[in-house]
Design a protein around this motif. Structure first.
Motif, PDB file in Angstrom:
ATOM      1  N   ALA A 296       0.829  -1.201   0.000  1.00 10.00           N
ATOM      2  CA  ALA A 296       0.000   0.000   0.000  1.00 10.00           C
ATOM      3  C   ALA A 296       0.865   1.253   0.000  1.00 10.00           C
ATOM      4  O   ALA A 296       0.542   2.252  -0.662  1.00 10.00           O
ATOM      5  N   ALA A 297       1.965   1.213   0.743  1.00  5.98           N
ATOM      6  CA  ALA A 297       2.867   2.362   0.784  1.00  5.98           C
ATOM      7  C   ALA A 297       3.396   2.685  -0.609  1.00  5.98           C
ATOM      8  O   ALA A 297       3.428   3.854  -1.029  1.00  5.98           O
ATOM      9  N   GLU A 298       3.791   1.656  -1.335  1.00  5.39           N
ATOM     10  CA  GLU A 298       4.285   1.861  -2.710  1.00  5.39           C
ATOM     11  C   GLU A 298       3.192   2.428  -3.601  1.00  5.39           C
ATOM     12  O   GLU A 298       3.428   3.346  -4.393  1.00  5.39           O
ATOM     13  N   ALA A 299       1.970   1.902  -3.460  1.00  7.24           N
ATOM     14  CA  ALA A 299       0.860   2.352  -4.303  1.00  7.24           C
ATOM     15  C   ALA A 299       0.467   3.792  -3.998  1.00  7.24           C
ATOM     16  O   ALA A 299      -0.028   4.495  -4.888  1.00  7.24           O
ATOM     17  N   MET A 300       0.693   4.239  -2.757  1.00 10.16           N
ATOM     18  CA  MET A 300       0.306   5.599  -2.353  1.00 10.16           C
ATOM     19  C   MET A 300       1.491   6.563  -2.372  1.00 10.16           C
ATOM     20  O   MET A 300       1.357   7.715  -1.950  1.00 10.16           O
ATOM     21  N   LEU A 304       8.045   4.127   3.783  1.00  7.36           N
ATOM     22  CA  LEU A 304       7.864   3.740   5.173  1.00  7.36           C
ATOM     23  C   LEU A 304       9.155   3.953   5.953  1.00  7.36           C
ATOM     24  O   LEU A 304      10.207   3.414   5.572  1.00  7.36           O
ATOM     25  N   PRO A 305       9.125   4.720   7.033  1.00 13.76           N
ATOM     26  CA  PRO A 305      10.328   4.884   7.862  1.00 13.76           C
ATOM     27  C   PRO A 305      10.768   3.533   8.419  1.00 13.76           C
ATOM     28  O   PRO A 305       9.932   2.753   8.883  1.00 13.76           O
ATOM     29  N   GLU A 306      12.057   3.261   8.388  1.00 10.90           N
ATOM     30  CA  GLU A 306      12.552   1.968   8.851  1.00 10.90           C
ATOM     31  C   GLU A 306      12.230   1.740  10.325  1.00 10.90           C
ATOM     32  O   GLU A 306      11.937   0.625  10.748  1.00 10.90           O
TER      33      GLU A 306
END
Length: 317
Positions: A296-300, A304-306
């Motif tokens: 989802a992070a990639e799609a939006m 994402l913070p490690e």
């Protein structure tokens, strides 16, 4: 002597039948979606672990209102007419419908955000009447902090909800207070029915830097429509429940709704054993989980913070 033995045997049979007497628990939810379904399953399994098993000594009835408040009221009346031992309404609208339909049958609600604001109890400590249950009041301050961590440059966040759901109105107030403390403005987007969810999301494009969906049954039932808006417009979408992260929201800090159902079953068992609902304090959901979704992070368009990924109790790839 034979007559005495027969009388004793009959008495033992009656006692055994009484101990194995079937109880009826009627369960209803305003709509079917993963979080509420998990509550239902948790209630059933919790009852089984306590010795109340379907097909043996438990009649477990379930009805969904399919998102329709009028249907919820109809189900409530039907349940009352069938005189179960306990009614378990899942969600605020269903709980309000059931509470309005009976003052006598014990009611143990589940997944109700603010029982006091919903008019279900006199107080959380001593509910009074025939109603008690388990609240799923979400940690909205943690959700605001999560949004800030995922979108540090955000100045505004869109809040998508059904203003007809009392739980969502209560959450909006909590969320607004937490957001203002964090320096975020809140932009409301109303969806009065599931078919309105996508349009509500689109109304936030250009007005909000991120989106938030609370544990609103109307919106969550049509979550994929909101996810598509988030992906098309690179808007980080955080949800109030962790089950929604599995479906494609970016992240959440929340409860395991299956465990919430099991907590509810514990209260139902206390009632079945003779305690008055009005004397049992409202229970609040325990335990929190951080769940993030890499896809989802990639799609939006979100990195994402490690540190966030390392803290997560579950990472969806």
């Amino acid at each position: 002597m034979r007559k005495l033995l027969l009388i004793a045997a009959a008495g033992l049979a009656m006692a055994t039948a009484a101990s194995a007497q079937t109880v009826k628990v009627s369960v209803t939810a305003i709509v079917e979606h993963p979080a509420l379904d998990a509550v239902r399953d948790g209630v059933r399994d919790g009852l089984a672990d306590a010795g109340y098993k379907e097909g043996e000594n438990l009649q477990f009835v379930y009805e969904s209102a399919q998102g329709n408040p009028a249907t919820a009221a109809q189900i409530a009346r039907e349940f009352v007419g069938s005189a179960p031992d306990v009614i378990v309404p899942i969600s605020t609208p269903s709980a309000q419908a059931v509470a309005a339909a009976t003052r006598d049958i014990p009611v143990v609600f589940s997944a109700v955000t603010d029982p006091l604001a919903a008019g279900l109890v006199e107080s959380n400590e001593k509910p009074g009447g025939n109603v008690t249950g388990v609240s799923d009041l979400t940690p909205v301050a943690d959700h605001v902090a999560l949004i800030m961590e995922l979108a540090p440059s955000a100045k505004s966040v869109g809040f998508v909800y059904n203003p007809g759901e009392a739980n969502s109105v209560a959450l909006l107030e909590h969320f607004r207070n937490a957001a203002e403390e964090a320096g975020l403005s809140v932009v409301e987007a109303a969806a009065n029915k599931s078919a309105d969810v996508q349009a509500a999301g689109r109304s936030l494009v250009g007005k909000a830097d991120a989106m938030y969906v609370p544990t609103d049954n109307t919106v969550v039932s049509a979550l994929e429509a909101l996810i598509s808006v988030a992906e098309e417009n690179d808007l980080p979408l955080v949800s109030g429940d962790t089950d929604s992260v599995e479906r494609g929201t970016l992240a959440s800090i929340g409860f395991d709704y299956y465990q919430l159902g099991r907590q509810t079953a514990d209260v139902v068992v206390r009632v079945l054993k003779g305690e008055a609902p009005g004397d049992i304090p409202v229970t609040f959901a325990s335990g929190t989980d951080l769940v993030v979704n890499r896809k989802a992070a990639e799609a939006m368009g979100v990195t994402l913070p490690e540190g966030l990924v390392e803290r997560a109790s579950k990472v969806i790839e």
